[in-house]
Design a protein around this motif. Structure first.
Motif, PDB file in Angstrom:
ATOM      1  N   LYS A 263      47.005  51.921  42.680  1.00  0.00           N
ATOM      2  CA  LYS A 263      47.006  50.674  41.499  1.00  0.00           C
ATOM      3  C   LYS A 263      46.630  48.950  40.980  1.00  0.00           C
ATOM      4  N   VAL A 264      46.871  49.168  42.638  1.00  0.00           N
ATOM      5  CA  VAL A 264      46.332  47.404  42.430  1.00  0.00           C
ATOM      6  C   VAL A 264      44.315  48.012  41.460  1.00  0.00           C
ATOM      7  N   GLY A 265      44.492  46.703  41.655  1.00  0.00           N
ATOM      8  CA  GLY A 265      43.159  46.380  40.696  1.00  0.00           C
ATOM      9  C   GLY A 265      41.666  46.043  41.748  1.00  0.00           C
ATOM     10  N   PRO A 266      40.671  46.224  41.920  1.00  0.00           N
ATOM     11  CA  PRO A 266      39.389  45.940  42.425  1.00  0.00           C
ATOM     12  C   PRO A 266      39.303  44.146  42.741  1.00  0.00           C
ATOM     13  N   LYS A 269      41.537  43.623  45.951  1.00  0.00           N
ATOM     14  CA  LYS A 269      40.984  44.093  46.995  1.00  0.00           C
ATOM     15  C   LYS A 269      40.664  43.418  47.644  1.00  0.00           C
ATOM     16  N   GLN A 270      39.629  43.051  46.581  1.00  0.00           N
ATOM     17  CA  GLN A 270      38.993  41.595  47.027  1.00  0.00           C
ATOM     18  C   GLN A 270      39.395  40.318  47.343  1.00  0.00           C
ATOM     19  N   LEU A 271      40.453  39.672  46.997  1.00  0.00           N
ATOM     20  CA  LEU A 271      41.315  39.142  47.249  1.00  0.00           C
ATOM     21  C   LEU A 271      41.799  39.704  48.751  1.00  0.00           C
ATOM     22  N   GLN A 316      32.983  39.215  42.190  1.00  0.00           N
ATOM     23  CA  GLN A 316      32.666  38.773  43.357  1.00  0.00           C
ATOM     24  C   GLN A 316      34.310  37.649  43.462  1.00  0.00           C
ATOM     25  N   SER A 317      33.735  37.069  45.103  1.00  0.00           N
ATOM     26  CA  SER A 317      35.122  36.304  45.968  1.00  0.00           C
ATOM     27  C   SER A 317      35.217  35.078  44.712  1.00  0.00           C
ATOM     28  N   PRO A 318      36.907  35.082  44.772  1.00  0.00           N
ATOM     29  CA  PRO A 318      37.528  34.186  43.589  1.00  0.00           C
ATOM     30  C   PRO A 318      36.582  32.929  44.500  1.00  0.00           C
ATOM     31  N   LEU A 833      44.556  61.258  45.124  1.00  0.00           N
ATOM     32  CA  LEU A 833      43.920  61.671  45.740  1.00  0.00           C
ATOM     33  C   LEU A 833      42.387  60.070  45.152  1.00  0.00           C
ATOM     34  N   ASP A 834      42.889  60.123  44.415  1.00  0.00           N
ATOM     35  CA  ASP A 834      41.434  58.757  43.966  1.00  0.00           C
ATOM     36  C   ASP A 834      42.427  57.123  43.270  1.00  0.00           C
ATOM     37  N   ILE A 835      41.744  56.701  43.295  1.00  0.00           N
ATOM     38  CA  ILE A 835      42.515  54.915  42.645  1.00  0.00           C
ATOM     39  C   ILE A 835      42.617  55.167  40.983  1.00  0.00           C
ATOM     40  N   MET A 836      44.010  54.533  40.357  1.00  0.00           N
ATOM     41  CA  MET A 836      44.132  54.993  38.978  1.00  0.00           C
ATOM     42  C   MET A 836      42.259  53.652  38.274  1.00  0.00           C
ATOM     43  N   ALA A 837      41.879  53.025  39.238  1.00  0.00           N
ATOM     44  CA  ALA A 837      40.391  52.360  38.094  1.00  0.00           C
ATOM     45  C   ALA A 837      39.365  53.643  37.836  1.00  0.00           C
TER      46      ALA A 837
END
Length: 988
Positions: A263-266, A269-271, A316-318, A833-837
């Motif tokens: 459920k979490v967004g990209p 995951k980047q954080l 990109q990385s914040p 099975l897959d990511i919500m995004a």
């Protein structure tokens, strides 16, 4: 191995009794392996069979060596692997992997009732899902008297669950637990009696390093705050900078987010990925040299901006966009070099590492062929500046503060050795080895390079100038190559999109051997050029073939045939050359060599090489030995006993090794030991060291408190006479479905490869009899008609991509009435099975074909199908295949029991033979030749060849059949093709 200390004997007296089963939780570094080896020596007897379980290959090797040292040599510790036969797995002390042992116990290849006991390592990893719990359950079913001794020195890992210690003891079926922290009375009384001479050295960071350190901490705080704001529904109280110093923090963060990972967004995951990068940056700041750290940051920037294909990265990385990140990048460059403000831009040329006049001059200086330098006046700056440096670039080359501190410590140790040697009595022997301990192999190599090339006469902070100049030259070479690749091909210079950039950093910069491949190509040319230069300058040939390094000198590689030899050996060399030239024709013809009697051999007694042998190849004296080594496990205890160092330098603090020194000093009370403990003040290194001590102390206090309030775990014996499990089948022919008594145990046939998973253990715990077998079709055989192919989510995607799942479903549909595909998820992972995004792309991925993007050849373009689309295609292709979704292995166990209800039990022998004849890798037996002939006849294929062999006795009988009889076996068209080929031949 040294003698046991009093607290070692105290622990062994508590747990050595074979009549009891015990769990030992002990502090790291105080000699756990010594206790285990002593117990093995006690149990070593021809009448005993003791198994060592859950040991790594490194631990098996180390334990076997220590058992040999203390006297257990015949046969000592034997390791059972997959190549070890069943007859060799008998008697003595045996180390075996959990997978091999559980299969042997299920197949009764090992006499479980005759096992004296089991010793389980890494008890902190024991859960209901691991094979060790399965092994203990099988062991206790047939053996009530054997002992189980479990060991762990990782109390911080016993934290998951409501009562973690109780759960471990329950799975191991142990009632006695012994807890020995460092603050235990027995350990304190023994280890604090004789202490080593400890010198604590607190080193301050340089100003640029302190700025970078504070900026990284600021970036970590902002990243953690952003992560908490993005996930307000999770318990993130433990997410702080103090916990972020440890490598386990990333595991904790991922475990918290695993249930909602789909459920979490990209951004989230980047954080999470950025937290790991920032933690590594803190470590690299204190261990990498300035150029390595700066290069790693440049790779991170490139990886953050570009993808692996050269495109622009979307997420990109914040933290890289903050002011703190700007401080990190600018300060890192300022540690390496400064760029003149007058120059617009420093152009980094591609430096040819093989063409350098300075390197040749250094070589001549090392060999003693010095020449007067050209007269450049009194400008010393221009004279000392390397010619390969670009204009406008001034090298700073800041050295790590600990390097200078380490050089001073070694000089102090040398002075102490000289002073003690003057006071020592004649004939007395002492060890003056200096042991330098670091945190990694990379740091070992860096310190070794620094110590071997440092200038003792240089002022503090510049003793490694020569090494840093070589690294700067290497850095400029790398930058020039990167700029050259960017100018020619953008895709070639793109960085891998792995979030860390560490792979490209190691491949390009850290491994200097890869960067010096150009040197290997010009070795011969360099050697010839070196000889010519020596002749021009009037230098005599070198009298030794050993490489010589001066301060800042470059290593020269000479071809073996071009190494100059002494005059005394020249005649011998000529004789050897004549001999090999005379035997050239014999070698080409493959004939044996003719040994000549008058061959002049080398006279080593008169050769100067013998006189220099000890100098070049002999053993170093202890006072000349500086050993640089990385921290390891309990193997360090044996290293200390073997080397017996007098000076120990801990470049990075390590709690475990401090205790090993305490044990080493207590075991050798008459040996003087001085320890230098180095730490960066007010840094993450110091905070991590103190936090690690505090975490271990809190973990031990938690375990002691739980032991004080823990109830006794009662383990109930498994019953095999349960009436409900005995009445399993229903027959509709007996009084309208009356239940029928069946004394046959409820069982399931499991493929050998499935014992890598946790499901067989849970099936056994649920009351099913697990029978391991080598299956050709399916993974689990529940009934004679039900076959199950289990797939985890990652295995499912792989099987779809390589086409293996199609073949497996085809085989199951051919041989079983109810083929089942089980898709099993993990308990603590997302049931998706897959990511919500990515859900919005599902519609696009299922269009077949799409001609909107067709190329010049007008071929339709096929979009990549999603996993759901592939499952739909699979069910359309095999309508009889049923798909079962399972949320965890626990749910799978319940599903299997429900499927087996009111059904017959599978026959293991039949399950093994099913599909074996269709497997091309399985031998066809005595009819292999006849089957091979049949396969070449038109109309007979791999699918019907077995049918033909079953209907006819031999090929002669097949040739005598009529057309209708052949068509009755093979069908109309295949039968006609076969009949015409036999009677009319091939008309082609």
């Amino acid at each position: 191995m040294s003698t046991l200390l009093p607290f070692h004997r105290h622990i062994i007296e508590k747990i050595h009794d074979p009549a009891t089963s015990d769990l030992l939780v002990i502090a790291r570094g105080v000699g756990l392996r010594r206790i285990i080896c002593t117990l093995m020596k006690i149990y070593d007897s021809p009448q005993n069979l003791v198994l060592l379980v859950n040991a790594t290959p490194e631990e098996e090797s180390a334990i076997g060596e220590e058992l040999g040292i203390i006297g257990c040599r015949k046969p000592g510790l034997r390791v059972v692997s997959h190549e070890t036969g069943s007859k060799e797995r008998q008697g003595g002390i045996i180390s075996v992997t959990s997978r091999i042992l559980v299969v042997d116990m299920l197949q009764s290849d090992i006499p479980t009732e005759l096992i004296t006991g089991m010793m389980v390592l890494h008890a902190e990893k024991v859960t209901p899902l691991v094979l060790e719990a399965f092994i203990v359950r099988l062991f206790r079913e047939k053996n009530k008297n054997g002992f189980i001794k479990a060991f762990t020195d990782q109390p911080e890992h016993i934290t998951s669950g409501l009562s973690p210690l109780k759960n471990i003891m329950k799975e191991l079926q142990i009632r006695n637990v012994h807890i020995y922290p460092r603050f235990h009375e027995e350990l304190k009384k023994c280890l604090e009696r004789r202490r080593a001479d400890v010198v604590e050295l607190s080193q301050h960071l340089t100003e640029p390093m302190a700025d970078i350190h504070h900026a990284i901490i600021e970036c970590m705080n902002s990243t953690l705050s952003e992560l908490k704001r993005s996930n307000t529904n999770l318990d993130l109280d433990d997410f702080n900078v103090q916990n972020a110093y440890f490598q386990s923090f990333e595991v904790i963060v991922r475990r918290q987010l695993d249930s909602v990972w789909h459920k979490v967004g990209p951004k989230t995951k980047q954080l999470v990925n950025d937290l790991g990068i920032l933690r590594r940056l803190l470590y690299y700041l204190l261990t990498y040299d300035a150029l390595q750290f700066h290069s790693y940051l440049e790779v991170l920037i490139a990886a953050n901006n570009a993808t692996a294909t050269g495109g622009t990265k979307q997420h990109q990385s914040p933290w890289m966009l903050t002011d703190a990140a700007n401080i990190i990048f600018q300060s890192a460059q300022r540690r390496c070099f400064t760029v003149s403000s007058t120059s617009k831009k420093v152009v980094t040329p591609v430096i040819d590492l093989t063409e350098d006049e300075d390197a040749w001059a250094a070589l001549d200086e090392a060999e003693g062929h010095t020449t007067a330098p050209p007269n450049k006046g009194n400008d010393k700056t221009e004279e000392s500046r390397p010619t390969w440096l670009p204009k406008g670039l001034e090298p700073v080359l800041e050295e790590l503060p600990k390097w200078n501190l380490l050089s001073e410590i070694i000089l102090e140790a040398e002075g102490e050795m000289i002073r003690q040697e003057s006071l020592a009595k004649p004939g007395s022997t002492r060890s003056n080895t200096v042991l330098v301990m670091t945190s990694s192999i990379r740091t070992c190599n860096l310190l070794t390079e620094f110590l071997s090339s440092m200038d003792h006469d240089a002022p503090p902070g510049s003793r490694g100038r020569a090494m840093m100049l070589r690294k700067l030259r290497l850095y400029l070479w790398w930058k020039g190559k990167m700029d050259e690749r960017k100018a020619t091909n953008k895709a070639a210079s793109s960085m891998p999109d792995n979030g860390t950039g560490k792979g490209i950093f190691d491949a390009i910069y850290a491994d200097q051997e890869d960067l010096s491949e150009a040197l290997k190509k010009k070795d011969k040319e360099k050697a010839q050029r070196a000889q010519n230069r020596r002749r021009i300058r009037g230098g005599a040939p070198a009298t030794s073939s050993s490489p010589v390094k001066g301060k800042g000198s470059a290593t020269t590689r000479l071809e073996p045939q071009e190494i100059p030899v002494p005059n005394a050996m020249q005649n011998d060399t000529d004789e050897f050359a004549k001999f090999w030239a005379s035997q050239g024709e014999a070698i080409l013809a493959g004939q044996p060599l003719n040994v000549i009697d008058d061959l002049v051999l080398l006279d080593f007694e008169s050769n100067t090489l013998e006189n220099d042998f000890d100098t070049n190849y002999g053993l170093l004296a202890p006072e000349q030995t500086v050993l640089v080594r990385a921290y390891s496990d309990d193997t360090d205890d044996r290293i200390l006993q073997e080397i017996r160092p007098k000076f120990i330098v801990m470049v990075e603090p390590d709690m475990d090794f401090v205790r090993r020194i305490e044990v080493y000093k207590s075991s050798n009370p008459g040996l003087a030991v001085r320890v230098y403990h180095m730490v960066y003040a007010n840094s993450s290194e110091e905070h991590k060291y103190l936090a690690g001590i505090r975490r271990e102390k809190d973990a031990f206090e938690r375990l002691i408190k739980e032991r004080g309030s823990m109830l006794i775990t009662l383990v109930e014996d498994r019953r095999s006479d349960n009436s409900d499990s005995m009445i399993k089948t229903i027959s509709s022919r007996l009084a309208g479905g009356r239940r029928e008594l069946n004394k046959e145990p409820s069982r399931v046939v499991v493929d050998m490869r499935e014992f890598r998973s946790t499901l067989p253990s849970l099936l056994h715990a649920s009351g099913l009899q697990v029978i391991p077998a080598t299956l050709t079709v399916g993974d689990y055989i529940l009934t004679p008609d039900i076959c199950v192919e289990r797939k985890s989510l990652s295995d499912l995607k792989t099987s779809f991509n390589n086409g293996r799942l199609y073949t497996q479903c085809e085989m199951m549909s051919l041989h079983y009435k109810y083929p089942i595909l089980l898709i099993e998820f993990e308990e603590d992972k997302a049931f998706s099975l897959d990511i919500m995004a990515d859900m919005k792309t599902y519609g696009k991925g299922t269009r077949y074909p799409s001609k909107q993007r067709a190329g010049p050849s007008d071929q339709p373009h096929y979009n990549s199908p999603t996993i759901q689309a592939k499952i739909v295609l699979l069910t359309l292709t095999f309508p009889r295949v049923r798909i079962i979704w399972s949320s965890s292995p626990y749910a799978t166990s319940e599903i299997f029991n429900d499927l087996k209800a009111n059904n017959a039990e599978p026959d293991p022998s039949k399950s093994v033979t099913i599909g074996a004849d269709d497997d091309p890798d399985v031998g066809a037996g005595i009819n292999a030749a006849a089957e091979e002939v049949l396969r070449y006849i038109p109309g007979i294929t791999a699918h019907n060849v077995k049918l033909v062999m079953h209907k006819v006795k031999n090929i002669e009988e097949l040739c005598n059949l009529s057309l209708s009889e052949v068509q009755g076996i093979l069908g109309a068209d295949p039968g006609k093709a076969c009949y015409q080929f036999i009677h009319e031949g091939d008309k082609r």
